[in-house]
Scaffold this active site. Structure first.
Site, short mmCIF file in Angstrom:
data_model
loop_
_atom_site.label_atom_id
_atom_site.label_comp_id
_atom_site.label_asym_id
_atom_site.label_seq_id
_atom_site.Cartn_x
_atom_site.Cartn_y
_atom_site.Cartn_z
N HIS A 156 8.68 2.66 11.28
CA HIS A 156 9.02 1.61 10.31
C HIS A 156 10.51 1.46 10.05
O HIS A 156 10.91 0.58 9.31
CB HIS A 156 8.32 1.88 8.98
CG HIS A 156 8.97 3.00 8.21
ND1 HIS A 156 8.78 4.31 8.53
CD2 HIS A 156 9.82 2.99 7.16
CE1 HIS A 156 9.48 5.07 7.71
NE2 HIS A 156 10.12 4.31 6.87
C1 UD1 Z 1 11.53 1.96 2.20
C2 UD1 Z 1 12.69 2.97 2.16
C3 UD1 Z 1 12.57 3.93 3.34
C4 UD1 Z 1 11.21 4.58 3.38
C5 UD1 Z 1 10.14 3.48 3.39
C6 UD1 Z 1 8.76 4.06 3.41
C7 UD1 Z 1 14.83 2.15 1.26
C8 UD1 Z 1 16.19 1.71 1.63
N1 UD1 Z 1 13.97 2.31 2.29
O1 UD1 Z 1 11.67 1.19 3.37
O2 UD1 Z 1 13.56 4.95 3.21
O3 UD1 Z 1 11.11 5.39 4.53
O4 UD1 Z 1 10.32 2.68 2.21
O5 UD1 Z 1 7.81 3.04 3.42
O6 UD1 Z 1 14.55 2.36 0.11
N2 UD1 Z 1 6.46 -4.62 1.84
C9 UD1 Z 1 5.17 -4.98 1.63
N3 UD1 Z 1 4.46 -4.33 0.67
C10 UD1 Z 1 4.99 -3.34 -0.08
C11 UD1 Z 1 6.33 -2.96 0.15
C12 UD1 Z 1 7.05 -3.61 1.11
O7 UD1 Z 1 4.65 -5.87 2.28
O8 UD1 Z 1 4.28 -2.77 -0.93
C13 UD1 Z 1 7.23 -5.29 2.90
C14 UD1 Z 1 8.12 -6.38 2.32
O9 UD1 Z 1 8.08 -7.45 3.19
C15 UD1 Z 1 9.49 -5.75 2.33
C16 UD1 Z 1 9.41 -4.80 3.51
O10 UD1 Z 1 8.05 -4.37 3.57
O11 UD1 Z 1 10.49 -6.69 2.45
C17 UD1 Z 1 10.31 -3.63 3.37
O12 UD1 Z 1 10.10 -2.94 2.15
P1 UD1 Z 1 11.31 -2.06 1.49
O13 UD1 Z 1 10.85 -1.26 0.34
O14 UD1 Z 1 12.48 -2.97 1.25
O15 UD1 Z 1 11.74 -1.13 2.65
P2 UD1 Z 1 10.86 -0.17 3.57
O16 UD1 Z 1 11.06 -0.57 4.96
O17 UD1 Z 1 9.47 -0.03 3.06
#
Ligand code: UD1
Length: 362
Positions: free
Chosen positions: A209
């Protein structure tokens, strides 16, 4: 003592669970969980609270997704409001996600003490948002709770006073051991993947991811090509993170039938699969440590790791992100004898106990 325990993203939930449970043993502590809302889908958040048996968060900040600045800012604004009203004595942050940075900065400006669980880890890779989060958080932390010896070295090199650095072990492993015990008494037929596991006695478990791996078409295609080739030899079970799902669709990445795409899994079901895998392939930080604790070989799909103990112990190998390096690491790892692996010092299930001992005696 009024304590806020911060969790926002999926890898935080398993870290706060044992810290919270341990807090309930101390009558003088009122420990409240604050959920920033960084992760919000049922599978990414609530499912973990149920699986890990932690109570509903007392406070929910509903920050949601967004660019780094937007997400961090939303958490900061909401957390500032909460701290202003509630005035905790201590804020405990875990790991290296945006919620970790946002809440530690807000707390510190309120002159509230900050404890960082998993302090001192460094990848030296400033292209990782997590590395920035780690460095910023540690620059204002009062209590450094360290999981491995490299953390002590990094922090002392950065000039942090040794008396504030506490080598307590790893709360991820506290949680892992307690979940393993619970899994023993769980009927595994309740898992949707039970049949898949039964039908495939030898398999690889994969998670992927990191933005560097999935947000760029060339990088993602290169890794997918390696995985498709490896899957000709062994099936790969692949629970897909929401970010990764979005990029698979956007880049039209194709996986062979032997790469079994699954929805995001709860903690127990994920453990049910990876603990018996022939190999784990991952770009997650937590899985590098958890596989080390159980002696499961792991290929990390990155060029570096902030968790060098996992490499020294021998379970973990850096597979890089190129097709040839990934396949070479896969072949090397499949030859390993898991009985030879040791467990890192203090990864014994008692890290949370040590954390509260320090907090209550300092
Ligand atoms: C975040 C953390 C990363 C961790 C990961 C675990 C930061 C900088 N990154 O990355 O260190 O390893 O979480 O999962 O804090 N989304 C959903 N549903 C959700 C959450 C997110 O669909 O419940 C999608 C959204 O489109 C969002 C994307 O995933 O834009 C990324 O989510 P985000 O929390 O920004 O970063 P992660 O890649 O999850």
């Amino acid at each position: 003592m009024k304590v806020f325990l911060i969790a926002g993203a999926r890898p935080n939930f398993m870290k706060i669970a044992p810290v919270y449970r341990e807090a309930t043993k101390h009558k003088q502590v009122q420990c409240d969980i604050v959920h920033t809302g960084q992760h919000y889908d049922y599978e990414m958040s609530q499912a973990f609270f149920e699986d890990l048996e932690i109570p509903e968060p007392k406070f929910f900040l509903e920050a949601g997704s967004g660019s780094h600045a937007v997400q961090t800012a939303k958490i900061m604004v909401a957390f500032e409001d909460l701290c202003g009203k509630e005035r905790p004595d201590l804020v405990i942050v875990v790991g290296d996600v945006n919620s970790t940075l946002a809440c530690s900065v807000v707390a510190k400006k309120f002159l509230i003490k900050v404890a960082h669980v998993e302090a001192g880890l460094r990848s030296r890779d400033m292209t990782m948002p997590e590395e920035i989060n780690r460095i910023v958080t540690d620059s204002i932390t009062d209590y450094f709770f360290v999981t491995e010896e490299s953390g002590i070295k990094n922090l002392t090199q950065e000039g942090k006073p040794i008396e504030r650095i506490h080598f307590v072990g790893n709360v991820m492993i506290d949680n892992l051991f307690s979940q393993l015990k619970q899994l023993e008494s769980t009927d595994s037929r309740c898992f949707a993947t039970h049949e898949l596991k039964t039908e495939n006695p030898t398999y690889i478990f994969l998670t992927l991811h990191r933005p560097a791996n999935v947000d760029f078409k060339d990088s993602f295609e290169e890794i997918a090509s390696a995985l498709n080739q490896i899957a000709e030899e062994r099936p790969i079970f692949f629970p897909v993170h929401p970010r990764t799902k979005k990029m698979i669709d956007q880049f039209d990445i194709t996986f062979s039938n032997n790469v079994k795409l699954l929805p995001p899994l709860g903690f127990k079901e994920s453990l049910f699969l990876w603990k018996n895998a022939a190999l784990v392939m991952t770009d997650s930080g937590g899985l590098q440590e958890e596989t080390t604790a159980l002696g499961v070989p792991c290929v990390t799909l990155r060029e570096n790791t902030e968790r060098p103990i996992t490499i020294q112990i021998g379970t973990n190998v850096l597979g890089g992100t190129k097709k040839t390096s990934i396949i070479t690491a896969y072949r090397e790892s499949m030859k390993k004898n898991r009985k030879e692996f040791l467990v890192p010092p203090k990864w014994d299930g008692k890290a949370s106990e040590r954390i509260w001992e320090v907090i209550l005696n300092c």
